[in-house]
Design a protein around this motif. Structure first.
Motif, PDB file in Angstrom:
ATOM      1  N   GLN A 210       0.850  -1.184   0.000  1.00 38.14           N
ATOM      2  CA  GLN A 210       0.000   0.000   0.000  1.00 38.14           C
ATOM      3  C   GLN A 210       0.887   1.234   0.000  1.00 38.14           C
ATOM      4  O   GLN A 210       1.503   1.592   0.997  1.00 38.14           O
ATOM      5  N   GLY A 214      -0.036   9.310  -4.400  1.00 42.46           N
ATOM      6  CA  GLY A 214       0.823  10.294  -5.043  1.00 42.46           C
ATOM      7  C   GLY A 214       2.304  10.016  -4.875  1.00 42.46           C
ATOM      8  O   GLY A 214       3.136  10.841  -5.227  1.00 42.46           O
ATOM      9  N   LYS A 215       2.659   8.856  -4.317  1.00 41.69           N
ATOM     10  CA  LYS A 215       4.081   8.571  -4.116  1.00 41.69           C
ATOM     11  C   LYS A 215       4.558   7.396  -4.966  1.00 41.69           C
ATOM     12  O   LYS A 215       5.597   6.802  -4.691  1.00 41.69           O
ATOM     13  N   ASP A 216       3.787   7.064  -5.987  1.00 37.29           N
ATOM     14  CA  ASP A 216       4.172   5.943  -6.857  1.00 37.29           C
ATOM     15  C   ASP A 216       5.524   6.205  -7.495  1.00 37.29           C
ATOM     16  O   ASP A 216       6.372   5.327  -7.559  1.00 37.29           O
ATOM     17  N   PHE A 217       5.689   7.423  -7.984  1.00 34.46           N
ATOM     18  CA  PHE A 217       6.937   7.738  -8.685  1.00 34.46           C
ATOM     19  C   PHE A 217       8.133   7.546  -7.751  1.00 34.46           C
ATOM     20  O   PHE A 217       9.132   6.942  -8.123  1.00 34.46           O
ATOM     21  N   GLU A 218       8.008   8.044  -6.525  1.00 35.04           N
ATOM     22  CA  GLU A 218       9.112   7.938  -5.582  1.00 35.04           C
ATOM     23  C   GLU A 218       9.445   6.474  -5.313  1.00 35.04           C
ATOM     24  O   GLU A 218      10.607   6.077  -5.290  1.00 35.04           O
ATOM     25  N   TRP A 221      11.132   5.011  -8.233  1.00 36.55           N
ATOM     26  CA  TRP A 221      12.491   5.543  -8.342  1.00 36.55           C
ATOM     27  C   TRP A 221      13.419   4.836  -7.352  1.00 36.55           C
ATOM     28  O   TRP A 221      14.551   4.504  -7.674  1.00 36.55           O
ATOM     29  N   ILE A 222      12.905   4.593  -6.151  1.00 33.69           N
ATOM     30  CA  ILE A 222      13.709   3.888  -5.155  1.00 33.69           C
ATOM     31  C   ILE A 222      13.968   2.444  -5.622  1.00 33.69           C
ATOM     32  O   ILE A 222      15.073   1.925  -5.513  1.00 33.69           O
ATOM     33  N   ARG A 224      14.050   1.410  -8.710  1.00 34.49           N
ATOM     34  CA  ARG A 224      15.038   1.477  -9.812  1.00 34.49           C
ATOM     35  C   ARG A 224      16.434   1.611  -9.246  1.00 34.49           C
ATOM     36  O   ARG A 224      17.365   0.950  -9.690  1.00 34.49           O
ATOM     37  N   GLY A 225      16.560   2.507  -8.263  1.00 34.58           N
ATOM     38  CA  GLY A 225      17.862   2.696  -7.633  1.00 34.58           C
ATOM     39  C   GLY A 225      18.359   1.396  -7.026  1.00 34.58           C
ATOM     40  O   GLY A 225      19.504   0.983  -7.243  1.00 34.58           O
ATOM     41  N   LYS A 228      19.655  -0.996  -9.396  1.00 37.12           N
ATOM     42  CA  LYS A 228      20.973  -0.602  -9.905  1.00 37.12           C
ATOM     43  C   LYS A 228      22.042  -0.651  -8.813  1.00 37.12           C
ATOM     44  O   LYS A 228      23.171  -0.223  -9.042  1.00 37.12           O
ATOM     45  N   ILE A 230      21.905   0.846  -5.736  1.00 44.30           N
ATOM     46  CA  ILE A 230      21.985   1.988  -4.820  1.00 44.30           C
ATOM     47  C   ILE A 230      21.220   1.623  -3.547  1.00 44.30           C
ATOM     48  O   ILE A 230      20.131   1.044  -3.608  1.00 44.30           O
ATOM     49  N   PRO A 233      17.030   4.034   0.735  1.00 45.23           N
ATOM     50  CA  PRO A 233      17.148   5.026   1.809  1.00 45.23           C
ATOM     51  C   PRO A 233      16.444   4.584   3.099  1.00 45.23           C
ATOM     52  O   PRO A 233      15.453   3.861   3.054  1.00 45.23           O
ATOM     53  N   ILE A 239       8.721   8.246   3.213  1.00 49.65           N
ATOM     54  CA  ILE A 239       8.429   8.828   1.898  1.00 49.65           C
ATOM     55  C   ILE A 239       7.243   8.128   1.241  1.00 49.65           C
ATOM     56  O   ILE A 239       6.321   8.768   0.756  1.00 49.65           O
ATOM     57  N   LYS A 255      14.534  -9.444  -9.051  1.00 43.58           N
ATOM     58  CA  LYS A 255      15.790  -9.779  -9.719  1.00 43.58           C
ATOM     59  C   LYS A 255      15.958 -11.285  -9.884  1.00 43.58           C
ATOM     60  O   LYS A 255      16.644 -11.734 -10.800  1.00 43.58           O
TER      61      LYS A 255
ATOM     62  N   ARG B 191       9.727  16.351  -7.491  1.00 41.12           N
ATOM     63  CA  ARG B 191      10.529  15.540  -8.408  1.00 41.12           C
ATOM     64  C   ARG B 191      11.457  16.365  -9.296  1.00 41.12           C
ATOM     65  O   ARG B 191      11.612  16.085 -10.500  1.00 41.12           O
ATOM     66  N   LEU B 210      14.541  14.068  -4.397  1.00 44.02           N
ATOM     67  CA  LEU B 210      14.269  12.649  -4.639  1.00 44.02           C
ATOM     68  C   LEU B 210      15.273  11.776  -3.886  1.00 44.02           C
ATOM     69  O   LEU B 210      16.417  12.172  -3.676  1.00 44.02           O
ATOM     70  N   PRO B 211      14.854  10.581  -3.491  1.00 41.62           N
ATOM     71  CA  PRO B 211      15.739   9.722  -2.702  1.00 41.62           C
ATOM     72  C   PRO B 211      16.984   9.253  -3.444  1.00 41.62           C
ATOM     73  O   PRO B 211      17.892   8.719  -2.815  1.00 41.62           O
ATOM     74  N   THR B 212      17.030   9.446  -4.751  1.00 44.11           N
ATOM     75  CA  THR B 212      18.214   8.991  -5.485  1.00 44.11           C
ATOM     76  C   THR B 212      19.273  10.081  -5.597  1.00 44.11           C
ATOM     77  O   THR B 212      20.227   9.937  -6.350  1.00 44.11           O
ATOM     78  N   ILE B 256      20.418   7.221 -10.543  1.00 45.85           N
ATOM     79  CA  ILE B 256      19.922   6.238 -11.506  1.00 45.85           C
ATOM     80  C   ILE B 256      20.574   6.465 -12.863  1.00 45.85           C
ATOM     81  O   ILE B 256      20.808   5.537 -13.626  1.00 45.85           O
TER      82      ILE B 256
ATOM     83  N   HIS D 100      -6.693  11.503  -7.770  1.00 42.60           N
ATOM     84  CA  HIS D 100      -5.997  12.335  -6.788  1.00 42.60           C
ATOM     85  C   HIS D 100      -6.387  13.803  -6.908  1.00 42.60           C
ATOM     86  O   HIS D 100      -5.543  14.672  -7.058  1.00 42.60           O
TER      87      HIS D 100
END
Lengths: 456, 268, 554, 122
Positions: A210, A214-218, A221-222, A224-225, A228, A230, A233, A239, A255, B191, B210-212, B256, D100
């Protein structure tokens, strides 16, 4: 059904096997229809889901005029003539919709728009249009649904609610079926649902994630990091609302699976960030190919919206929101998409094909559609708020029930339809072919639009 | 030369011919005959604009032109002064010259610009200095100053240009930035700098990072001092003198991508 | 309406009928070439012009799902090259992957009237056909991807030879294809099912492959031979694009024995050197084999500098190439049948490998002794757009121009090739063979590629110019099925009655019972909805299977 | 925050006709988190006014079990009421922000009598 009716209809009953339901993007093509040819209704739709049953069983031939101008009944030819004149006279006409009709009909529309120098836009622009834009930016590893059934041992749904929007998606393609390399069906798969709401879909999940609204992108991104290499956090839970352990676990599962797939829905495309959200997801799937085979696919909605995308792409080079006012196709979402052109009050004629913007669009757009600045033409199978508000309204027969043709499933697989019974209303193909011929003749007479040797 | 809008277009008017490269060679009578596109119809410039001589040695355009697109497209030299609001695609693919707008501007300002300067005193729309859909690079040079606020996707995929924003920014400022500098005085949306490869984004206000992105240090880059003085001299953007000698938090990212971009956030 | 045309005074090139630059009259009636027409016929004076049959492209990617994905992928490319509407023709987008309308019109403006789409998975055949209907003017057909079909592979593995042949015939009918296409046979399963691996060798016996590629290739060559299709299997060899792959290519050709085989874009399969390291040219070894074996035909797949787009069913290859320059990439797996990779690409003269590829293609053209068995192609858009054909022709016809061009590309690459020593210049007649007569013959199209009585009246008339690029870039007249479409370089009408070319080998209906259970288990669409009905096709021509015609006769 | 979306009921009623009552009824039921229900003093069946800078609409509310919806979020099936609140701004994408959306909820009419409680969807 009572037995009396059954006895009566033995002679006039028709069974259609492997019929295709065109309600949602799943386009299930294994439905067995029982048709009462006397009454012109479908009495049974075996194997169809709740939406499919509603689609087939509620279809009745309504007693209403084929064509109307300002609410007054006219002949089809009169309506087509009026529509053609309206379109050819317009300086910035727009043609919108197209998702609920066959490809053969869709193919007639681009030449019409080419001749009138207008804009063509499909319901993609308010559905997975942002995914289309993201696709143009990052590409997409994808697959047909059979691959998911045969191979996917990791299935993720992100921001979609297939249990309600695509009810058979689980059982037919992605979760429960046994496949070539998935001999035990669901037991061999890890199913992950990511959503802000605990929807019906979440019940199917092995893991429900869950994410904060509005935090899907974050979160993407985490992920993806993390893929790779990274470090995830420390404050990831703060977040995104998802615990650090869960994120690390997810990344490991992704993976190490053999064949992973992510389906995504409007939860990404309709929220803040839009195309970047779906872009981040496609990029995540692309990144994962470094480690294993990984694919992603938008879960497309209406019956043939994928077909509309394909047809407009092959005829113009762009998937939606294509403008022809300079004599060649141009693409710029936000500039030539329907919501924008209507909201800004630019379109002076609008032909809506098999869609209902008056019910679904933002208010300013609806106001412009209904205003007298915009000639509204509607071609639809049902009476809708749009057809009621239209200057020219043409009723057509329903694809997949009354007319055959080709539709594209959400994974771009083309399927031929098997119509159940005929209808007194003309098919979209017939109407649009007539309109195309008429418009082409008018355009040649008026030498329009101007092809220009310059381009911008 | 001076063009004054006398009739508001009903539908978008595409006016890529309104640029010094085309008009400066012509006499006023000829200018009236220059072709524009009103929706899908070819029209004469005179159908919408009054043409007169200007006191100034530049191309002056006046009126509320939010429906007029592509003014200054492919411009290579000279100057356009726009009094009033202006529509999308201003200065598209311009290579040189100067466009000044006293008013607000629409979306897609200066896509594919490779040189020249644009100065807008009001607000800007979405996708300013942004790459067209599908392209990985947009603007590749030049300078854009917007004194007001701008919306989303400022400098998307930009390489080598300078953008200065006096007010606030929308989301995804400097997304997929290849190189170049973006400086904003107001608050930024979310972002910022997602997917940036190189380049610098400077922010004077709170910024959700952003966290990255990873924190490097607190320092005071010398070139910024010069940069602020330049802004003070060239624009009417009012800003606190304390920025000039201020210290900035430096973050690098986006991890990234290449992790060679920097975010500078004003500290004190 | 008068449908008779007479072309007079033209210098006619018709290699099939041994006419090499002779002034003679061509008469056309009802879309066919006839021996005489009435005096009412429209006359075209082609004085000083070359009259040739319409061009035939044997290998390009112009319709179908992967092409359309590439179109969607690249709005930035279309934007820079719009195709304008004219009074007679529709508008479209150009660029490296043009929209369907633009594809048809642009082929016509090069004098091409037939083009074969080279790879379509059967599940998506409807899509390819729909795009073909929307591609004006040119006749098309397509090759259907069967090389990685899991069901067919299982038949091969189990040695069910007769059923395999029937199944191939069924699939050709079900998809309305022209012939079988094999792409990196055996390579899909490791890619999809073994975390993105690939087969390494034609005799790969590692655990990731159940069946060696050689067995698959052999089985298909055999089946197509038995069915007597007009065109042999079209093969995209294993290890395509890798250094040192020429061995694999030669082994593939050897597998055919004396049975016919078409090697697609052979340039990409002619590299020496060590795998993983910089390639070297193996054009000599490859052409030596091709020259000595009349059963082998090939198209070159010439690389041209500038924009290109990889689109291939060889998915692992595109992923590998993406490693050199990360950018947008598309992968599309088709259940049980095929994979697909798409990647925009840019060939640059200053890069060693790209310059070498360019040189190898030209070497193959110049070293090959029999123009009838080598076809001009760029594997559009993999090696570059088909719009490069005139430039390729100039490179072949003009030694001085070639030498000059070599100066502007990577010198290390040039020094490692023998291109500079090859002084051969193609003649107009030879160009006519490699662009028209040859491919038509390779395809077994008896009515195309020549101007004899009874042939389709697809005719191109070029001004004879010194600059051959200019000459082939803009034919003065183009005729399709006897209808004049381009006159004085301008479109004067549109032509939409184009045809789909296909084969329909006979098969035993009972094979469906063998195939159906596999479908029910592993496909996501119903068996009955898979095969394309004949009614679905509009105008189409069935090219007869003929066993006798099967041996290549020169 | 309002999240319009599809539901199976919305889908089936759509087939019966958009001008029919069933569709109208289903597209005007707002699902609200149970905590929020308490906080706002709402009961299932109450009529509330949703408003933002674009427009306003009146719908009835339905309580959802804890955890189904995050606090501060409400769900409504797509339909005419939800589009009344949608702005035409697409941020250069062609897609209005249809999920949203920030809206205000105001009580307009308390439920009068015992309405038949619809079971929350699983």
């Amino acid at each position: 059904m009572s037995s009396a009716i059954k006895d009566n209809s033995i002679v006039n009953e028709k069974i259609i096997e492997d019929a295709t339901c065109t309600f949602c993007g799943c386009c299930c093509d294994d439905i067995t229809l029982t048709v009462d040819l006397d009454k012109k209704v479908i009495t049974k739709a075996k194997d169809a889901c709740v939406l499919g049953k509603a689609w087939f069983l509620n279809h009745v031939i309504e007693d209403k005029p084929i064509a109307r101008i300002d609410g007054k009944e006219v002949t089809l030819d009169e309506a087509i003539e009026e529509a053609a004149q309206n379109l050819i006279d317009a300086k910035f006409p727009i043609v919108y919709g197209l998702s609920d009709t066959i490809c053969e009909a869709q193919r007639q529309v681009v030449p019409i728009v080419d001749d009138i120098g207008g804009t063509i836009d499909t319901t993609t622009s308010v559905c997975h249009g942002p995914s289309g834009m993201a696709f143009q930016g990052v590409g997409e590893p994808s697959m047909t649904l059979g691959e998911v059934k045969n191979r996917a041992d990791f299935v993720m749904y992100w921001g979609g609610n297939p249990a309600e929007a695509h009810p058979r998606h689980f059982s037919r393609y992605a979760v429960t079926p046994k496949g070539m390399f998935i001999p035990n069906g669901k037991d061999d798969r890890t199913v992950v649902i990511v959503d802000v709401r605990q929807t019906k879909t979440a019940g199917v999940a092995d893991i429900f994630v869950q994410v904060k609204p509005g935090k899907d992108f974050e979160l993407l991104w985490i992920l993806r990091g993390a893929v790779k290499g990274i470090e995830v956090p420390e404050n990831v839970e703060e977040i995104t609302g998802v615990s650090r352990e869960l994120v690390i676990d997810l990344v490991n599962k992704m993976k190490n699976c053999k064949y992973g797939v992510i389906f995504f829905g409007m939860g990404l495309t309709m929220t803040r960030g839009r195309h970047f959200n779906s872009g981040a997801l496609m990029a995540l799937a692309t990144d994962l190919n470094e480690f294993t085979h990984f694919v992603a696919k938008p879960a497309r909605g209406h019956g043939n919206v994928t077909g509309a995308d394909n047809v407009v792409s092959w005829q113009t080079g762009y998937p939606f929101g294509v403008n022809f006012s300079r004599g060649y196709p141009r693409f710029n979402p936000g500039e030539f998409t329907t919501v924008d052109t209507l909201t800004r009050g630019e379109a002076d004629a609008a032909m809506i094909i098999a869609s209902d913007p008056v019910a679904n669009f933002p208010k300013p757009a609806i106001d412009h559609l209904k205003s007298d600045k915009c000639k509204l033409i509607s071609i639809d199978t049902k009476q809708t708020p749009t057809s009621e508000a239209a200057h020219v309204s043409i009723q057509t027969s329903t694809y997949g029930i009354n007319t055959g043709g080709t539709v594209y499933r959400m994974d771009d697989v083309p399927i031929s339809l098997r119509p159940a019974f005929d209808s007194p209303f003309p098919g979209d193909l017939e109407v649009l072919t007539k309109l195309r011929k008429r418009v082409n003749k008018l355009a040649k007479e008026k030498n329009r639009p101007y092809a220009t040797s310059k381009y911008i | 030369m001076k063009l004054k809008l006398h009739t508001q277009p009903e539908v978008p008017l595409e006016a890529e011919s309104i640029t010094p490269d085309v008009l400066n060679k012509l006499k006023p009578k000829e200018v009236e005959k220059v072709k524009l596109f009103h929706g899908n119809r070819e029209v004469n410039l005179g159908d919408f604009f009054n043409v007169s001589k200007s006191k100034l040695d530049l191309l002056e355009v006046e009126g509320d032109m939010f429906k007029i697109k592509y003014i200054g497209a492919n411009m290579s030299s000279g100057e356009i002064l726009i009094n009033g609001n202006i529509g999308p695609h201003l200065g598209s693919a311009m290579t040189g010259g100067f466009i000044k707008v006293n008013g607000d501007a629409g979306d897609w300002i200066a896509p594919e610009m490779s040189g020249g300067r644009i100065h807008i005193t009001g607000n800007g729309g979405h996708c300013i200095a942004s790459a067209y859909r599908g392209a990985s690079t947009g603007v590749s040079g030049g300078e854009i100053i917007i004194e007001g606020n701008v919306k989303n996707e400022l400098g998307h995929g930009m390489s080598n240009a300078t953008i200065i924003v006096g007010g606030m920014c929308g989301d995804f400022t400097g997304v997929n930035l290849n190189s170049g500098t973006i400086l904003t005085f107001g608050e930024m949306g979310i972002r910022t700098g997602a997917g940036m490869k190189r380049g610098t984004i400077i922010c004077m206000d709170n910024l959700e990072i952003l966290p990255t992105f990873s924190y490097d240090c607190l320092y005071s880059p010398i070139y910024l001092k010069l940069f602020f003085r330049y802004i003070r001299d060239k624009t009417k953007i009012k800003f606190d003198e304390k920025f000039i000698d201020g210290k900035f938090h430096r973050w690098s990212g986006d991890a990234i991508e290449m992790n060679r971009g920097e975010l500078l956030v004003f500290s004190a | 309406m008068n449908n008779e045309i007479r072309i007079i005074n033209g210098i006619v090139f018709d290699p099939t009928n041994n006419v090499d630059g002779k002034v003679c009259e061509i008469c056309i009636k009802d879309g066919k070439i006839v021996d005489k027409v009435s005096s009412a016929a429209q006359t075209i004076d082609a004085k000083g012009m070359a009259v040739m049959p319409g061009g035939v492209d044997i290998h390009c990617h112009i319709a179908g799902p992967k092409v359309n994905l590439a179109r969607k992928l690249m709005p930035e490319d279309h934007r820079l090259d719009p195709h304008f509407k004219t009074k007679h023709t529709s508008s479209g987008s150009g660029g490296i992957v043009p929209s369907t309308f633009a594809t048809g019109y642009r082929y016509a403006t090069l004098g091409y009237t037939t083009a074969m789409e080279a790879a379509v998975p059967p599940l998506m055949a409807r899509h390819a056909l729909e795009e073909m209907y929307d591609t004006p003017i040119i006749d098309n057909g397509f090759y259907v991807l069967l090389g990685n079909n899991l069901f067919l592979q299982s038949l091969i593995a189990e040695g069910r030879k007769e059923e395999f042949k029937e199944a191939v015939a069924w699939w050709l009918n079900a998809s309305k294809a022209y012939t079988v296409k094999l792409v990196n046979p055996g390579g899909d399963e490791p890619w999809k099912g073994h975390k993105n691996l690939n087969v390494k060798d034609i005799d790969d016996t590692s655990k990731i492959v159940d069946l060696s590629p050689r067995k698959v290739i052999d089985a298909f060559i055999d089946a197509v031979h038995e069915l007597g299709l007009p065109h042999p299997p079209h093969i995209h060899c294993n290890n395509l694009g890798h250094s040192g792959n020429f061995d694999t290519t030669i082994e593939t050709m050897k597998t055919a024995g004396d049975r016919r085989l078409h090697i697609a874009h052979i340039q990409f399969n002619s590299y020496a050197g060590e795998m993983g390291k910089s390639p070297k040219s193996a054009s000599k070894e490859i052409t030596e084999y091709v020259n000595g074996h009349k059963n082998i035909t090939c198209d070159v797949g010439q690389v041209m500098f500038g924009k290109a787009t990889f689109m291939t069913a060889d998915a692992p290859l595109t992923y590998l190439l993406r490693g050199y320059k990360p950018q947008k990439w598309v992968n599309a797996d088709t259940e049980c049948e095929s994979g697909c990779g798409i990647l925009p690409f840019d060939y640059q003269g200053m890069i060693y490998t790209h310059a070498l590829q360019w040189a190898i293609g030209l070497e193959i053209f110049l070293l090959s002794e029999d123009p009838w068995r080598i076809v001009l192609s760029t594997d559009h858009p993999n090696g570059g757009s088909f719009m490069n054909y005139p430039l390729v022709i100039k490179l072949l016809m003009d030694y001085e121009f070639r030498k000059e061009a070599m100066k502007h590309v990577n010198q290390k690459a040039m020094n490692s090739t023998i291109l500079g020593e090859l002084k051969r210049e193609y003649t107009l007649n030879e160009i006519c063979i490699i662009t028209r007569a040859g491919p038509a013959k390779c395809l077994g199209l008896k009515d195309k590629g020549h101007l004899g009585i009874g042939a389709d009246a697809d005719i191109t008339i070029y001004d004879i110019l010194d600059d051959k690029e200019e000459m082939f870039n803009a034919p003065r007249y183009v005729m399709k099925a006897g209808q004049l479409l381009i006159s004085n370089h301008e479109f004067i009408s549109d032509y939409t009655d184009k045809k789909v070319l296909r084969v329909a080998p006979e098969f035993d209906k009972s094979i469906e019972k063998v195939i159906k259970p596999f479908f029910d288990d592993f496909y996501s669409i119903a068996f009955s909805n898979y095969a394309i009905d004949d009614e679905y096709l509009h105008d189409n021509i069935i090219i007869e299977a003929n066993v006798k015609n099967n041996i290549y006769e020169n | 925050m309002l999240i319009p979306g599809r539901s199976a009921k919305q889908g089936t009623s759509l087939n019966k006709g958009k001008l029919k009552d069933e569709y109208k009824k289903i597209t005007s039921i707002l699902e609200v988190n149970s905590d929020d229900m308490v906080r706002l003093g709402l009961d299932t069946g109450d009529q509330v006014k949703l408003s933002n800078e674009v427009g306003e609409t009146i719908v009835s509310v339905k309580g959802m079990r804890e955890g189904k919806l995050p606090v501060g979020c409400a769900f409504i099936p797509y339909g005419p009421p939800s589009s009344c609140l949608m702005s035409g701004e697409t941020c250069g994408s062609g897609m209005p922000q249809s999920k949203h959306m920030m809206v205000q909820i105001e009580l307009v009419k308390k439920v009068e009598k015992e309405v038949k409680k619809v079971e929350p969807a699983n």
